[in-house]
Design a protein around this motif. Structure first.
Motif, PDB file in Angstrom:
ATOM      1  N   GLN A   1      12.720  -8.496  10.379  1.00  0.00           N
ATOM      2  CA  GLN A   1      13.217  -9.571   9.517  1.00  0.00           C
ATOM      3  C   GLN A   1      13.407  -9.084   8.085  1.00  0.00           C
ATOM      4  OE1 GLN A   1      13.799 -12.998  10.716  1.00  0.00           O
ATOM      5  NE2 GLN A   1      13.888 -11.630  12.460  1.00  0.00           N
ATOM      6  N   ASN A   2      13.127  -7.794   7.838  1.00  0.00           N
ATOM      7  CA  ASN A   2      13.287  -7.250   6.491  1.00  0.00           C
ATOM      8  C   ASN A   2      14.753  -7.377   6.052  1.00  0.00           C
ATOM      9  OD1 ASN A   2      13.573  -5.323   4.235  1.00  0.00           O
ATOM     10  ND2 ASN A   2      11.508  -4.690   4.792  1.00  0.00           N
ATOM     11  N   ARG A   3      14.964  -7.903   4.826  1.00  0.00           N
ATOM     12  CA  ARG A   3      16.330  -8.088   4.343  1.00  0.00           C
ATOM     13  C   ARG A   3      17.046  -6.755   4.183  1.00  0.00           C
ATOM     14  NH1 ARG A   3      18.967 -12.104   5.342  1.00  0.00           N
ATOM     15  NH2 ARG A   3      20.363 -11.613   3.628  1.00  0.00           N
ATOM     16  N   PHE A   4      16.268  -5.703   3.916  1.00  0.00           N
ATOM     17  CA  PHE A   4      16.839  -4.362   3.881  1.00  0.00           C
ATOM     18  C   PHE A   4      16.833  -3.777   5.281  1.00  0.00           C
ATOM     19  CE2 PHE A   4      16.570  -3.956  -0.742  1.00  0.00           C
ATOM     20  CZ  PHE A   4      17.684  -3.179  -0.980  1.00  0.00           C
TER      21      PHE A   4
ATOM     22  N   MET B   1       3.553   1.483   7.555  1.00  0.00           N
ATOM     23  CA  MET B   1       4.590   0.479   7.311  1.00  0.00           C
ATOM     24  C   MET B   1       4.652  -0.471   8.508  1.00  0.00           C
ATOM     25  SD  MET B   1       8.502   0.825   5.802  1.00  0.00           S
ATOM     26  CE  MET B   1       8.158   1.439   4.158  1.00  0.00           C
TER      27      MET B   1
ATOM     28  N   ASP C   1      -0.777  -2.114   7.408  1.00  0.00           N
ATOM     29  CA  ASP C   1      -0.820  -2.190   5.952  1.00  0.00           C
ATOM     30  C   ASP C   1      -0.024  -3.357   5.384  1.00  0.00           C
ATOM     31  OD1 ASP C   1       1.641  -1.214   6.631  1.00  0.00           O
ATOM     32  OD2 ASP C   1       1.273   0.811   5.893  1.00  0.00           O
ATOM     33  N   GLY C   2       0.500  -4.226   6.264  1.00  0.00           N
ATOM     34  CA  GLY C   2       1.236  -5.383   5.762  1.00  0.00           C
ATOM     35  C   GLY C   2       2.655  -5.055   5.344  1.00  0.00           C
ATOM     36  N   ASP C   3       3.058  -3.800   5.459  1.00  0.00           N
ATOM     37  CA  ASP C   3       4.418  -3.413   5.084  1.00  0.00           C
ATOM     38  C   ASP C   3       5.354  -3.573   6.282  1.00  0.00           C
ATOM     39  OD1 ASP C   3       4.760  -2.216   2.265  1.00  0.00           O
ATOM     40  OD2 ASP C   3       2.889  -1.311   2.907  1.00  0.00           O
ATOM     41  N   THR C   4       6.214  -4.593   6.246  1.00  0.00           N
ATOM     42  CA  THR C   4       7.191  -4.797   7.320  1.00  0.00           C
ATOM     43  C   THR C   4       8.318  -3.784   7.157  1.00  0.00           C
ATOM     44  OG1 THR C   4       6.713  -7.157   7.374  1.00  0.00           O
ATOM     45  CG2 THR C   4       8.791  -6.447   8.355  1.00  0.00           C
TER      46      THR C   4
ATOM     47  N   GLY D   1      12.621  -6.119   0.569  1.00  0.00           N
ATOM     48  CA  GLY D   1      13.239  -6.722   1.750  1.00  0.00           C
ATOM     49  C   GLY D   1      12.332  -7.653   2.521  1.00  0.00           C
ATOM     50  N   TYR D   2      11.011  -7.411   2.479  1.00  0.00           N
ATOM     51  CA  TYR D   2      10.117  -8.296   3.229  1.00  0.00           C
ATOM     52  C   TYR D   2       9.392  -9.280   2.324  1.00  0.00           C
ATOM     53  CZ  TYR D   2       6.110  -5.103   2.215  1.00  0.00           C
ATOM     54  OH  TYR D   2       5.140  -4.342   1.622  1.00  0.00           O
TER      55      TYR D   2
ATOM     56  N   GLY E   1      12.396   4.510  -1.274  1.00  0.00           N
ATOM     57  CA  GLY E   1      12.809   3.605  -0.213  1.00  0.00           C
ATOM     58  C   GLY E   1      11.711   2.601   0.111  1.00  0.00           C
TER      59      GLY E   1
ATOM     60  N   THR F   1      11.824  -1.530   7.639  1.00  0.00           N
ATOM     61  CA  THR F   1      13.264  -1.816   7.663  1.00  0.00           C
ATOM     62  C   THR F   1      13.869  -1.553   9.026  1.00  0.00           C
ATOM     63  OG1 THR F   1      13.570   0.456   6.905  1.00  0.00           O
ATOM     64  CG2 THR F   1      13.646  -1.274   5.240  1.00  0.00           C
TER      65      THR F   1
ATOM     66  N   VAL G   1      12.071   8.449   6.760  1.00  0.00           N
ATOM     67  CA  VAL G   1      12.147   8.165   5.330  1.00  0.00           C
ATOM     68  C   VAL G   1      13.334   7.255   5.023  1.00  0.00           C
ATOM     69  CG1 VAL G   1      12.355   9.190   3.045  1.00  0.00           C
ATOM     70  CG2 VAL G   1      11.078  10.364   4.813  1.00  0.00           C
ATOM     71  N   ILE G   2      13.115   6.315   4.104  1.00  0.00           N
ATOM     72  CA  ILE G   2      14.142   5.365   3.667  1.00  0.00           C
ATOM     73  C   ILE G   2      14.848   5.933   2.435  1.00  0.00           C
ATOM     74  CG2 ILE G   2      14.461   2.987   2.813  1.00  0.00           C
ATOM     75  CD1 ILE G   2      11.817   2.293   4.235  1.00  0.00           C
TER      76      ILE G   2
ATOM     77  N   VAL H   1      21.167  -7.979  -0.286  1.00  0.00           N
ATOM     78  CA  VAL H   1      20.711  -6.683  -0.789  1.00  0.00           C
ATOM     79  C   VAL H   1      21.874  -5.790  -1.230  1.00  0.00           C
ATOM     80  CG1 VAL H   1      18.615  -6.751   0.593  1.00  0.00           C
ATOM     81  CG2 VAL H   1      20.633  -5.586   1.501  1.00  0.00           C
TER      82      VAL H   1
ATOM     83  N   PRO I   1       0.826  -1.218   0.000  1.00  0.00           N
ATOM     84  CA  PRO I   1       0.000   0.000   0.000  1.00  0.00           C
ATOM     85  C   PRO I   1       0.856   1.262   0.000  1.00  0.00           C
ATOM     86  CG  PRO I   1      -0.833  -1.573   1.602  1.00  0.00           C
ATOM     87  CD  PRO I   1       0.490  -2.092   1.129  1.00  0.00           C
ATOM     88  N   LEU I   2       2.030   1.196   0.626  1.00  0.00           N
ATOM     89  CA  LEU I   2       2.884   2.384   0.678  1.00  0.00           C
ATOM     90  C   LEU I   2       3.495   2.698  -0.688  1.00  0.00           C
ATOM     91  CD1 LEU I   2       4.572   1.789   4.125  1.00  0.00           C
ATOM     92  CD2 LEU I   2       2.896   3.540   3.546  1.00  0.00           C
TER      93      LEU I   2
END
Lengths: 411, 411
Positions: free
Chosen positions: B53-56, B189, B230-233, A333-334, A326, B235, B124-125, A342, A312-313
């Motif tokens: 657990q995000n790879r980034f 996120m 929102d399901g966004d894991t 990443g997830y 980003g 970083t 911000v990423i 990465v 969604p982001l």
């Protein structure tokens, strides 16, 4: 709000010999709306399909599978019946009975067996199918049956679609011209898994049943199974290919030049129809192509592509034309590729190199990202540096209009 | 738009002996905003954490893990430093160097080693951390260090949160009172995977390191790992538990009554802080509890619960107070539980029995569903009839405000 989706021109939709289409206004959910479609097939036609993987697959999907499995040489599929306004899903035994009764009613009118009918429904889930109104609409649909009725057919299967989706093409095989025409509908609850919400394609080529069965799977995996709007896999997804067998072209085996030519044509038209669904995704203002390259296998490329396409982001950043890129890295990443390194990953937005070896590309300038984000069509390209596999997914952004549509859908 | 989220009252946030908090306005991204927090710990403190657990995973997360792994008895963790406005993620080697430099700068000011500092960032990423401004803000934060500064601490870690999130509780163990106070931040996120965006909890109990390490994992899996917006894991997800060791209560092993009492207290407070994140989810107007029961194992229950909680169609239906509950069935159906027998499935909305044996409950009335959907807090309960496992996820709806916030976040 459809993205670069030209309205189909009725005159440019070519009739396919061996198939007639008839529509009706049956008042399934709303009055004064084309909501029933009957497709009548020549007895020479072969038919195949792929269907949703949703465990709550709708009653008509179950009946379709049953009738396709039961058919014999002397009882080919003779007609399809499609209604909008009600999905006949989550309706238990009563829903199954209603789907069977629909087939029986149409079979009576067409003088064939109920097992020679394939039923399809799309619309609200968990509500009883208004069988009486559907059956009462069938004579009107039959009275409209004609071969050059594809435009009305496309209109008749729309739900929250803002535009009908239809296309034709012709291709020469062995010096003979064959015709392909297809229609699709989508808009929301779109992450097909083995097929889209509803897609129907017909050709006049003569195609042996096992060849057609192989073709539909191969094509679906490269077209309707490569799109997503909101990640919601519907209960009713169906993609059907009909070969009426009225043309002089015959495709009898997979390892033939005829098959290759037919495959190219069916795939091209399927991708066009599938992309139309994304272009007319609920609230869509951007058409996004996500390509993941240099992966170990196609599965991990698809995982990452879907992770980006469903975030969604990421989707709201596209809506805002905001190069907040980003968010794409976070989604990569997830994605669940646990051994992803990465520090070798590169990210491009069209021709702009955004992330280099996992970090911001020192040469990346925000104004370059901004320029691409303002376009209505954008390609996100991720290079994994792990192998040679690749996958492409088509999706759209997430806008206020999506929320409005889905907060109001039943009202 | 937070859902039933009372503002924390500064006077009700109890100081925890052995930890002081100092905030600063460093202008990391915006002026006149508390955006840096330093937490100074007594030398007796034990510290543990779980991370994304995000790879980034962001540079500060990598440095946290490094410093936690490197610590020895004579070099305990002495301070945490947190900045908002920039996540220092997707920033490559330069980002790692910046996180290390932050620790070194704070270590100089506190006369300890850089490895005794844990750094955290959120924002911000893919943008370089403004290290100079962050380091320049540290003296101000240190000048503010005091033990009763939890309210400002909660304010200092906010990003798109509309309200600070903080809570305290006290519990008696063996006749001695221990204090627990925690803060969290979230908003978007948010689908933590081993921890939330940022959560910090301190107690004055003395807890052995291996016991604290066990505790944080056990608690995270039942609190911060049970929420999704929102399901966004992210970083940068981090959940940290600090035991300052200043109280008379000592917890030396897991199989003790002291541990059980501490666990209950930490879990209760963690669930409260985690639920606060959902109540203040970006654009949230509803607080939704999704419980899946009678599953074969916890994993499949969580799969189905997340599938419901992430479905944009389910979330927009909640926003609209529209009992379009077939969308819940569809989300269950595509959750990926391949051998799910939907004909045994039952669905409840609070006390309303909606779907019975996979179809619409004949006794279900739309007005009953409507009544529950209009509430600001709703429980979705799914019974699978496959076993005795269960899982609960807390989430919120998807509103116009979510799109507005995330289409505007950087502007």
């Amino acid at each position: 709000m459809a993205v670069n989706l030209p309205l189909p021109v009725p005159e440019k939709l070519t009739a396919v010999a061996g198939i007639e289409l008839g529509h009706a206004e049956a008042g399934i959910r709303k009055a004064d709306r084309k909501d029933v479609l009957v497709m009548r097939l020549a007895p020479t036609a072969t038919v195949t399909g792929v269907f949703t993987q949703n465990r709550f697959c709708a009653a008509p999907v179950q009946v379709c599978k049953e009738h396709l499995a039961a058919r014999k040489a002397d009882t080919p599929i003779r007609a399809l019946v499609i209604n909008t306004g009600n999905a006949n899903a989550g309706t238990g035994e009563a829903g199954l009975a209603a789907a069977h009764a629909t087939c029986a009613a149409l079979a009576d009118l067409l003088a064939c067996d109920a097992t020679q009918i394939l039923p399809f429904s799309t619309g609200v889930i968990l509500e009883p199918l208004p069988l009486d109104r559907l059956v009462a609409g069938l004579p009107q649909a039959i009275s409209n049956l004609q071969s050059d009725n594809w435009y009305n057919a496309a209109l008749s299967i729309m739900t929250t679609d803002t535009q009908p989706k239809a296309a034709s093409r012709q291709v020469a095989i062995n010096g003979q011209t064959i015709t392909l025409t297809g229609i699709s509908k989508g808009a929301g609850m779109i992450k097909p898994n083995m097929a889209t919400m509803l897609g129907f394609m017909a050709t006049d080529a003569k195609v042996a049943q096992p060849v057609l069965d192989h073709l539909v799977k191969q094509v679906a995996d490269r077209s309707f199974n490569c799109i997503t709007i909101d990640g919601d896999t519907s209960t009713n997804d169906s993609f059907i290919v009909i070969a009426t067998g009225t043309a002089a072209v015959e495709v009898t085996a997979i390892d033939t030049p005829e098959y290759a030519a037919l495959y190219d044509a069916v795939l091209g038209l399927s991708q066009e129809l599938a992309q139309m669904i994304v272009r007319d995704g609920e609230g869509a203002t951007k058409f996004i192509t996500v390509t993941v390259e240099d992966g170990k296998d196609v599965e991990e490329c698809r995982k990452i592509a879907y992770s980006i396409a469903h975030s969604p982001l990421v989707k709201t950043a596209f809506f805002a034309s905001d190069p907040n890129l980003g968010r794409i890295l976070a989604a990569i990443g997830y994605a669940g590729v646990d051994d992803l390194d990465v520090t070798k990953l590169n990210l491009y937005l069209d021709d702009v190199w955004v992330a280099k070896n996992g970090g911001r590309n020192p040469d990346y300038k925000e104004e370059d990202g901004q320029r691409v984000m303002q376009q209505s069509e954008i390609t996100v390209r991720v290079k994994l540096a792990r192998g040679s596999a690749a996958a492409t997914i088509w999706t759209c952004d997430l806008s206020h209009e999506y929320v409005t549509i889905n907060a109001d859908y039943r009202s």
